[in-house]
Design a protein around this motif. Structure first.
Motif, short mmCIF file in Angstrom:
data_model
loop_
_atom_site.label_atom_id
_atom_site.label_comp_id
_atom_site.label_asym_id
_atom_site.label_seq_id
_atom_site.Cartn_x
_atom_site.Cartn_y
_atom_site.Cartn_z
N ALA A 141 0.83 -1.20 0.00
CA ALA A 141 0.00 0.00 0.00
C ALA A 141 0.87 1.25 0.00
O ALA A 141 1.79 1.38 0.81
CB ALA A 141 -0.91 0.02 1.23
N ARG A 142 0.57 2.16 -0.93
CA ARG A 142 1.14 3.51 -0.92
C ARG A 142 -0.01 4.51 -0.84
O ARG A 142 -1.18 4.14 -1.05
CB ARG A 142 1.98 3.73 -2.18
CG ARG A 142 3.28 2.94 -2.19
CD ARG A 142 4.32 3.49 -1.24
NE ARG A 142 4.64 4.89 -1.53
CZ ARG A 142 5.55 5.29 -2.43
NH1 ARG A 142 6.23 4.37 -3.10
NH2 ARG A 142 5.79 6.56 -2.63
N TYR A 200 -7.55 3.23 8.69
CA TYR A 200 -7.67 1.78 8.80
C TYR A 200 -7.47 1.15 7.42
O TYR A 200 -8.19 1.48 6.47
CB TYR A 200 -9.05 1.40 9.34
CG TYR A 200 -9.30 1.82 10.77
CD1 TYR A 200 -9.31 0.88 11.80
CD2 TYR A 200 -9.54 3.15 11.10
CE1 TYR A 200 -9.55 1.26 13.12
CE2 TYR A 200 -9.78 3.55 12.41
CZ TYR A 200 -9.78 2.60 13.41
OH TYR A 200 -10.01 2.99 14.72
N ASN A 201 -6.52 0.25 7.32
CA ASN A 201 -6.21 -0.44 6.08
C ASN A 201 -6.63 -1.90 6.22
O ASN A 201 -6.02 -2.68 6.96
CB ASN A 201 -4.71 -0.32 5.79
CG ASN A 201 -4.24 -1.23 4.65
OD1 ASN A 201 -5.03 -1.75 3.88
ND2 ASN A 201 -2.94 -1.41 4.56
N PRO A 215 -3.28 -4.32 -0.25
CA PRO A 215 -4.29 -3.44 0.34
C PRO A 215 -5.58 -3.44 -0.46
O PRO A 215 -5.55 -3.61 -1.69
CB PRO A 215 -3.63 -2.07 0.28
CG PRO A 215 -2.78 -2.15 -0.95
CD PRO A 215 -2.26 -3.56 -1.00
N HIS A 216 -6.70 -3.20 0.22
CA HIS A 216 -7.95 -3.17 -0.54
C HIS A 216 -8.92 -2.10 -0.08
O HIS A 216 -9.57 -1.46 -0.92
CB HIS A 216 -8.65 -4.52 -0.49
CG HIS A 216 -9.76 -4.61 -1.49
ND1 HIS A 216 -9.52 -4.80 -2.84
CD2 HIS A 216 -11.10 -4.47 -1.38
CE1 HIS A 216 -10.67 -4.80 -3.50
NE2 HIS A 216 -11.64 -4.59 -2.63
N CYS A 217 -9.08 -1.87 1.20
CA CYS A 217 -10.16 -1.01 1.68
C CYS A 217 -9.62 -0.05 2.74
O CYS A 217 -9.08 -0.50 3.76
CB CYS A 217 -11.30 -1.87 2.25
SG CYS A 217 -12.64 -0.94 3.03
N LEU A 218 -9.79 1.25 2.52
CA LEU A 218 -9.30 2.28 3.45
C LEU A 218 -10.48 2.97 4.13
O LEU A 218 -11.48 3.29 3.48
CB LEU A 218 -8.48 3.32 2.69
CG LEU A 218 -7.83 4.43 3.51
CD1 LEU A 218 -6.75 3.86 4.43
CD2 LEU A 218 -7.24 5.50 2.59
N ARG A 219 -10.36 3.20 5.45
CA ARG A 219 -11.36 3.95 6.20
C ARG A 219 -10.65 4.89 7.17
O ARG A 219 -9.46 4.70 7.47
CB ARG A 219 -12.30 3.01 6.97
CG ARG A 219 -13.22 2.17 6.11
CD ARG A 219 -14.23 3.03 5.36
NE ARG A 219 -15.21 2.22 4.65
CZ ARG A 219 -15.07 1.79 3.40
NH1 ARG A 219 -13.94 2.08 2.73
NH2 ARG A 219 -16.00 1.09 2.81
N VAL A 254 -6.59 -6.25 9.35
CA VAL A 254 -6.70 -4.79 9.46
C VAL A 254 -5.57 -4.25 10.33
O VAL A 254 -5.21 -4.85 11.35
CB VAL A 254 -8.08 -4.37 10.01
CG1 VAL A 254 -8.33 -4.90 11.42
CG2 VAL A 254 -8.23 -2.85 9.97
N VAL A 255 -5.00 -3.13 9.89
CA VAL A 255 -4.04 -2.36 10.66
C VAL A 255 -4.51 -0.90 10.64
O VAL A 255 -5.31 -0.51 9.79
CB VAL A 255 -2.61 -2.46 10.08
CG1 VAL A 255 -2.05 -3.86 10.25
CG2 VAL A 255 -2.59 -2.04 8.60
#
Length: 327
Positions: free
Chosen positions: A180-181, A219-220, A208-212, A233-234
């Motif tokens: 993820a960048r 949240y990744n 990576p797929h979903c960012l919040r 999730v991290v």
């Protein structure tokens, strides 16, 4: 581009081979103790389609839609090309398709504006943006270009001050792909690509797929190979220092994936679903609607067997995100 695709194929196959070994060694079926119930109480409803992977549920004009990236080989694609579309969650009717020839799309709704990010080929070096206020007429432009990079999935949010885009890269800049960048923008037109130190993570496969975003934390939700392929999730406040949830994984493969939730699904797919190898839960994304989350994810084996499933969480986005990082 053929050279890039060939290199990418070799890259993916190497990781997949490692993943198969991981499944055989450490899957619950081989005796490792696993958690029976997700702490966030994700309720899997079952399969809704075949040969669909990257999808995003969104709420637009008070209605739920599922954004879909339709690949060339999708069973009901007769156009000979990939494209994007939205499908009504209630009626299952699709909107008119757009972005012919584009791939790996993701959707986001902000201030009654639908924003779609995607690439014009797997491993492309630029990200395109499509916007619409009616799901019919679309404006399109290039967000930014990164020569020498191979870009795949994207996920866009607005954190209250700026747009933040998480994008997946492979190839040499990624370290151990996929990584993820991040990039930021005040207006979707002018982008600041954050330096390489802002990443997750270069030491292993962390697609990576979903960012919040919530209360200062990003949240990744990403894919890792552990018990097969699992969603984890991290979170981070600066895209440099990351905290892993002590309750990971978010999703892992289970028999519930093979339940048939879409009763209108053609009968020809029932044996395919029942017999499919399932070592993967990936491509998780979700939206909040009337106090609960509608969740989409894919299952299968990351080697050609791909199915789209639906799940839900009986709570808000805030409750869901907080549940993974208990005080």
């Amino acid at each position: 581009m053929n050279k890039i695709k060939s290199q990418l194929a070799d890259h993916i196959l190497a990781f997949l081979a490692w993943g198969v070994v991981s499944v055989l060694i450490s899957s619950p079926a081989m005796g490792q103790k696993g958690r029976d119930k997700n702490p966030a109480e994700i309720i899997k409803l079952g399969t809704i389609d075949c040969d669909l992977v990257e999808t995003t549920p969104v709420v637009f004009n008070k209605k739920v839609y599922r954004f879909e990236y339709v690949r060339e080989r999708y069973w009901d694609n007769h156009t000979g090309d990939s494209y994007f579309r939205f499908v009504s969650h209630k009626t299952r009717k699709p909107t008119a398709s757009f972005a012919a020839g584009f791939h790996l799309g993701s959707a986001y709704v902000h201030r009654n504006n639908v924003i779609v990010t995607g690439v014009d080929d797997w491993g492309a070096d630029k990200i395109h943006i499509f916007t619409s206020n009616n799901l019919d007429a679309w404006e399109e432009w290039v967000a930014f270009e990164l020569p020498g990079y191979q870009i795949f999935n994207t996920s866009l949010i607005h954190d209250g001050k700026r747009y933040v885009l998480m994008f997946e890269i492979g190839g040499p800049p990624a370290g151990v792909g996929f990584t993820a960048r991040f990039a930021t923008s005040p207006d979707l037109k002018h982008w600041d690509i954050l330096p390489e130190i802002h990443n997750y993570a270069m030491d292993r496969y962390t697609a990576p797929h979903c960012l919040r975003y919530l209360d200062g934390y990003y949240y990744n939700f990403y894919l890792e190979m552990y018990n097969g392929f699992e969603m984890r999730v991290v979170r981070s406040q600066d895209f440099i220092h990351w905290e892993a949830s002590p309750l990971n994984p978010v999703l892992r493969s289970s028999p519930e994936d093979k339940k048939i939730f879409n009763t209108a699904l053609d009968m020809q797919f029932r044996p395919k679903i029942a017999e499919a190898d399932n070592t993967n839960n990936s491509d998780l994304d979700f939206c909040e609607y009337r106090g609960k989350l509608i969740i989409n994810y894919s299952w299968g084996n990351q080697m050609g067997a791909e199915f789209l499933a639906e799940a839900y969480y009986n709570g808000t986005t805030e409750q869901f995100l907080r549940s993974w990082f208990p005080e």
